[in-house]
Write a protein that holds these residues in place. Structure first.
Motif: not given
Length: 160
Positions: A106-107, A70, A110-111, A150, A113-114
């Motif tokens: 947020k960033h 991340t 996102l990582h 996440t 979550f992916m």
């Protein structure tokens, strides 16, 4: 770049908080127990302190890796072997421009979550397939880790 042990600890603790909600009988706990072939009696006959303690330690280990996924600046440190004293001036110019770039909850979320979606769900589903468990089991377990990653990614990326 230093490791933020407070952020790693909070990220690890977040997995317990998510687990308390996720595996509650009114959320996914009943489905998970059924698909795992467990009963409430079996769950009550468990050393919960040991289980939660080990879960926290394992989550701390996971947080160590999640920060590399991340926080992009770790990649810059990796390119110089982790030794700024040996770096070229271009490294310091890059870090002056981008040291705090993409360091938001947020960033990181996102990582995280992916990572959960494209790593943990497939890993969990593969294990479930060989263990002859249902796809529901894989989704509940993989979904748990996706939510955890996440949140962990958001915490780790946002806390400088």
């Amino acid at each position: 770049m230093n490791f933020n042990f407070l952020a790693m600890g909070l990220a690890a603790l977040s997995t317990l908080a998510v687990g308390f909600v996720w595996y509650h009988p009114k959320v996914f706990g009943s489905i998970w127990m059924k698909e795992a072939g467990l009963t409430e009696a079996q769950m009550k006959d468990t050393n919960m302190i040991k289980m939660f303690g080990l879960s926290l330690i394992y989550a701390f280990f996971i947080s160590f890796i999640i920060q590399f996924l991340t926080i992009h600046q770790f990649g810059a440190y990796g390119m110089i072997g982790g030794k700024p004293e040996l770096a070229n001036p271009s490294f310091f110019a890059f870090m002056a421009d981008y040291e705090h770039a993409f360091r938001t909850f947020k960033h990181g979320a996102l990582h995280g979550f992916m990572t959960g979606l494209f790593m943990m769900i497939p890993v969990t589903a593969t294990n479930a397939m060989y263990e002859r468990r249902s796809f529901k089991y894989a989704l509940v377990s993989g979904g748990f880790w996706t939510v955890c990653f996440t949140i962990m990614g958001g915490i780790l990326c946002a806390m400088e």
